[in-house]
Design a protein around this motif. Sequence first.
Motif, PDB file in Angstrom:
ATOM      1  N   PRO A  28       0.825  -1.209   0.000  1.00 24.17           N
ATOM      2  CA  PRO A  28       0.000   0.000   0.000  1.00 24.17           C
ATOM      3  C   PRO A  28       0.866   1.270   0.000  1.00 24.17           C
ATOM      4  O   PRO A  28       1.887   1.322   0.694  1.00 24.17           O
ATOM      5  CB  PRO A  28      -0.800  -0.111   1.303  1.00 24.17           C
ATOM      6  N   GLY A  29       0.439   2.236  -0.760  1.00 18.29           N
ATOM      7  CA  GLY A  29       1.122   3.544  -0.796  1.00 18.29           C
ATOM      8  C   GLY A  29       2.213   3.626  -1.847  1.00 18.29           C
ATOM      9  O   GLY A  29       2.566   4.717  -2.311  1.00 18.29           O
ATOM     10  N   LEU A  88       8.421   4.692   6.005  1.00 21.47           N
ATOM     11  CA  LEU A  88       8.236   3.337   5.500  1.00 21.47           C
ATOM     12  C   LEU A  88       7.959   2.435   6.696  1.00 21.47           C
ATOM     13  O   LEU A  88       8.748   2.393   7.652  1.00 21.47           O
ATOM     14  CB  LEU A  88       9.527   2.884   4.782  1.00 21.47           C
ATOM     15  N   ARG A  89       6.808   1.762   6.655  1.00 21.58           N
ATOM     16  CA  ARG A  89       6.489   0.821   7.748  1.00 21.58           C
ATOM     17  C   ARG A  89       7.158  -0.525   7.456  1.00 21.58           C
ATOM     18  O   ARG A  89       7.022  -1.070   6.362  1.00 21.58           O
ATOM     19  CB  ARG A  89       4.978   0.664   7.887  1.00 21.58           C
ATOM     20  N   LEU A  90       7.884  -1.005   8.473  1.00 26.50           N
ATOM     21  CA  LEU A  90       8.634  -2.257   8.302  1.00 26.50           C
ATOM     22  C   LEU A  90       8.104  -3.314   9.249  1.00 26.50           C
ATOM     23  O   LEU A  90       7.635  -2.991  10.351  1.00 26.50           O
ATOM     24  CB  LEU A  90      10.115  -2.031   8.637  1.00 26.50           C
ATOM     25  N   ARG A  91       8.219  -4.562   8.813  1.00 26.85           N
ATOM     26  CA  ARG A  91       7.919  -5.653   9.730  1.00 26.85           C
ATOM     27  C   ARG A  91       9.174  -6.499   9.898  1.00 26.85           C
ATOM     28  O   ARG A  91       9.809  -6.894   8.902  1.00 26.85           O
ATOM     29  CB  ARG A  91       6.765  -6.505   9.217  1.00 26.85           C
ATOM     30  N   ASP A  92       9.535  -6.735  11.146  1.00 28.73           N
ATOM     31  CA  ASP A  92      10.698  -7.556  11.433  1.00 28.73           C
ATOM     32  C   ASP A  92      10.367  -9.003  11.071  1.00 28.73           C
ATOM     33  O   ASP A  92       9.348  -9.539  11.520  1.00 28.73           O
ATOM     34  CB  ASP A  92      11.062  -7.427  12.923  1.00 28.73           C
ATOM     35  N   THR A  93      11.230  -9.621  10.268  1.00 30.65           N
ATOM     36  CA  THR A  93      10.920 -10.979   9.792  1.00 30.65           C
ATOM     37  C   THR A  93      11.114 -12.027  10.881  1.00 30.65           C
ATOM     38  O   THR A  93      10.655 -13.159  10.739  1.00 30.65           O
ATOM     39  CB  THR A  93      11.810 -11.350   8.580  1.00 30.65           C
ATOM     40  N   GLU A 106       6.279  -4.420  14.152  1.00 29.71           N
ATOM     41  CA  GLU A 106       6.288  -3.382  13.118  1.00 29.71           C
ATOM     42  C   GLU A 106       6.884  -2.102  13.668  1.00 29.71           C
ATOM     43  O   GLU A 106       6.754  -1.797  14.861  1.00 29.71           O
ATOM     44  CB  GLU A 106       4.862  -3.137  12.614  1.00 29.71           C
ATOM     45  N   GLU A 107       7.555  -1.369  12.801  1.00 31.55           N
ATOM     46  CA  GLU A 107       8.121  -0.076  13.200  1.00 31.55           C
ATOM     47  C   GLU A 107       8.054   0.866  12.009  1.00 31.55           C
ATOM     48  O   GLU A 107       8.032   0.411  10.858  1.00 31.55           O
ATOM     49  CB  GLU A 107       9.581  -0.226  13.645  1.00 31.55           C
ATOM     50  N   ASP A 108       7.990   2.171  12.272  1.00 27.98           N
ATOM     51  CA  ASP A 108       7.969   3.150  11.176  1.00 27.98           C
ATOM     52  C   ASP A 108       9.332   3.810  11.062  1.00 27.98           C
ATOM     53  O   ASP A 108       9.847   4.377  12.032  1.00 27.98           O
ATOM     54  CB  ASP A 108       6.893   4.212  11.431  1.00 27.98           C
ATOM     55  N   LEU A 109       9.882   3.711   9.868  1.00 27.05           N
ATOM     56  CA  LEU A 109      11.173   4.324   9.591  1.00 27.05           C
ATOM     57  C   LEU A 109      10.874   5.685   8.967  1.00 27.05           C
ATOM     58  O   LEU A 109      10.149   5.766   7.977  1.00 27.05           O
ATOM     59  CB  LEU A 109      11.903   3.426   8.579  1.00 27.05           C
ATOM     60  N   GLN A 110      11.394   6.739   9.555  1.00 21.30           N
ATOM     61  CA  GLN A 110      11.117   8.062   8.989  1.00 21.30           C
ATOM     62  C   GLN A 110      12.095   8.363   7.868  1.00 21.30           C
ATOM     63  O   GLN A 110      13.294   8.508   8.109  1.00 21.30           O
ATOM     64  CB  GLN A 110      11.235   9.120  10.076  1.00 21.30           C
ATOM     65  N   VAL A 132      10.986  -6.388   6.286  1.00 21.42           N
ATOM     66  CA  VAL A 132      10.305  -6.207   4.995  1.00 21.42           C
ATOM     67  C   VAL A 132       9.372  -5.000   5.077  1.00 21.42           C
ATOM     68  O   VAL A 132       8.691  -4.806   6.084  1.00 21.42           O
ATOM     69  CB  VAL A 132       9.466  -7.444   4.569  1.00 21.42           C
ATOM     70  N   PRO A 133       9.330  -4.191   4.013  1.00 22.09           N
ATOM     71  CA  PRO A 133       8.409  -3.066   3.992  1.00 22.09           C
ATOM     72  C   PRO A 133       6.980  -3.570   3.878  1.00 22.09           C
ATOM     73  O   PRO A 133       6.718  -4.509   3.107  1.00 22.09           O
ATOM     74  CB  PRO A 133       8.806  -2.307   2.722  1.00 22.09           C
ATOM     75  N   VAL A 134       6.074  -2.981   4.651  1.00 25.78           N
ATOM     76  CA  VAL A 134       4.669  -3.378   4.530  1.00 25.78           C
ATOM     77  C   VAL A 134       3.775  -2.237   4.053  1.00 25.78           C
ATOM     78  O   VAL A 134       2.691  -2.467   3.546  1.00 25.78           O
ATOM     79  CB  VAL A 134       4.112  -3.973   5.853  1.00 25.78           C
ATOM     80  N   GLU A 135       4.253  -0.984   4.219  1.00 27.35           N
ATOM     81  CA  GLU A 135       3.444   0.147   3.733  1.00 27.35           C
ATOM     82  C   GLU A 135       4.320   1.379   3.547  1.00 27.35           C
ATOM     83  O   GLU A 135       5.212   1.641   4.360  1.00 27.35           O
ATOM     84  CB  GLU A 135       2.329   0.460   4.754  1.00 27.35           C
ATOM     85  N   VAL A 136       4.038   2.111   2.470  1.00 30.01           N
ATOM     86  CA  VAL A 136       4.697   3.405   2.282  1.00 30.01           C
ATOM     87  C   VAL A 136       3.799   4.450   2.933  1.00 30.01           C
ATOM     88  O   VAL A 136       2.600   4.506   2.659  1.00 30.01           O
ATOM     89  CB  VAL A 136       4.899   3.719   0.787  1.00 30.01           C
ATOM     90  N   LEU A 137       4.384   5.270   3.798  1.00 30.68           N
ATOM     91  CA  LEU A 137       3.596   6.237   4.558  1.00 30.68           C
ATOM     92  C   LEU A 137       3.712   7.633   3.924  1.00 30.68           C
ATOM     93  O   LEU A 137       4.761   7.984   3.385  1.00 30.68           O
ATOM     94  CB  LEU A 137       4.090   6.282   6.002  1.00 30.68           C
ATOM     95  N   GLY A 138       2.633   8.404   4.043  1.00 29.19           N
ATOM     96  CA  GLY A 138       2.638   9.770   3.517  1.00 29.19           C
ATOM     97  C   GLY A 138       1.367  10.059   2.753  1.00 29.19           C
ATOM     98  O   GLY A 138       0.791   9.149   2.141  1.00 29.19           O
ATOM     99  N   GLU A 139       0.931  11.329   2.779  1.00 30.52           N
ATOM    100  CA  GLU A 139      -0.275  11.729   2.046  1.00 30.52           C
ATOM    101  C   GLU A 139       0.097  12.253   0.657  1.00 30.52           C
ATOM    102  O   GLU A 139      -0.173  11.619  -0.350  1.00 30.52           O
ATOM    103  CB  GLU A 139      -1.043  12.801   2.842  1.00 30.52           C
ATOM    104  N   GLN A 140       0.740  13.448   0.649  1.00 27.99           N
ATOM    105  CA  GLN A 140       1.146  14.044  -0.642  1.00 27.99           C
ATOM    106  C   GLN A 140       2.518  13.546  -1.096  1.00 27.99           C
ATOM    107  O   GLN A 140       2.811  13.527  -2.273  1.00 27.99           O
ATOM    108  CB  GLN A 140       1.213  15.584  -0.519  1.00 27.99           C
ATOM    109  N   ALA A 141       3.365  13.234  -0.106  1.00 25.19           N
ATOM    110  CA  ALA A 141       4.723  12.771  -0.404  1.00 25.19           C
ATOM    111  C   ALA A 141       5.136  11.789   0.690  1.00 25.19           C
ATOM    112  O   ALA A 141       4.505  11.730   1.753  1.00 25.19           O
ATOM    113  CB  ALA A 141       5.681  13.962  -0.431  1.00 25.19           C
TER     114      ALA A 141
END
Length: 306
Positions: free
Chosen positions: A120-121, A214-219, A224-228, A201-210
């Motif tokens: 997503p994203g 990147l939301r990551l899931r530890d394998t 889950e954690e959000d990388l800014q 592994v990335p699970v979602e790209v975060l952001g509205e306009q830009a």
Amino acid sequence: MSESLVIIGSGPAGLTAAIYAARGGLAPVVLEGLQAGGQLMLTTDVENFPGFPDGILGPELMDLLRRQAERFGARLLPGDVSRADFSSRPFLVEANGSEEYLADAVIIATGAEARWLGIPGEERLRGYGVSACATCDGFFFKERRVAVVGGGDSAMEEALFLTRFASEVVVVHRRHEFRASAIMARRVLDHPKILVRWNAVPVEVLGEQAVTGLRLRDTITGAEEDLQVDGIFVAIGHEPVTGLFRGQLEMDHLGYLITKESSMTSVPGVFAAGDVADATYRQAVTAAGTGCRAAIDAERWLEAQE
Ligand code: NAP
């Protein structure tokens, strides 16, 4: 227009095929495709192409190949193939939705294109922080934090290139060991601006306009954690560009063209060269080598038809 040989694609495979076929007197038409010069146009230093001890820029190498092909009479045309019909001879190749070429033989050298994560994203923010080409878009991330996803040579190359602009580059890899060649991996691991996030592994790209993260899931833990980050460069490999030939030529389960003992595809008179038929090596020099092979095979096949 009726031609002896039409070459589809203008990367190292297509242009090497063009050099050989042109020197063989076939005056081939090369339909260059949307990205004339292929993947090397999106790269910087090529350090492993034999004959260039100090390396050479990708676009410069392609310019040399192009000039070499034209010198012997290859006709390079800015055509993107829109349709191909290999059901009867001469074969029909249509470019740009309207220009039709009839060809006694065809060499397919359409190469491969970037694979996407499909999360997503990602698609929504493509061009707004999501990219698959650091050489094209890295400049926009001066003093920003960016992520590179992947653990192969492409990811290493992207990450190293991005250090020219970004304040920090985070390489996100799904395992605890890179797939990349030892020399590239070492450069990344030793670089003071690069941080590696293993087993994620990335699970979602975060952001509205830009892109904002990147939301990551530890394998291993599943946490889950959000990388800014402001930019995300996806470098997880490539897919062969064979959509137009589906149903006409034999392919493997990944879509790579299947060639028999020579470079001939499942249709006699249609040959394949470069990444489009190579899931294993995918190097500029192997692409060039198979381009040579396809041109020689096509020449011999055409001679045998006379
Ligand atoms: P690659 O070698 O296939 O590597 C793809 C990387 O992406 C792997 O590390 C893979 O992880 C990871 N990956 C794949 N799907 C993923 C997903 N859905 N989510 C997260 N990660 C994913 O592709 P490449 O790096 O584009 O290289 C292709 C070929 O070109 C290689 O033969 C390479 O040597 C060559 N190349 C050479 C150079 C050079 O010599 N300078 C530069 C660029 C490319 P796993 O490792 O876990 O599978």
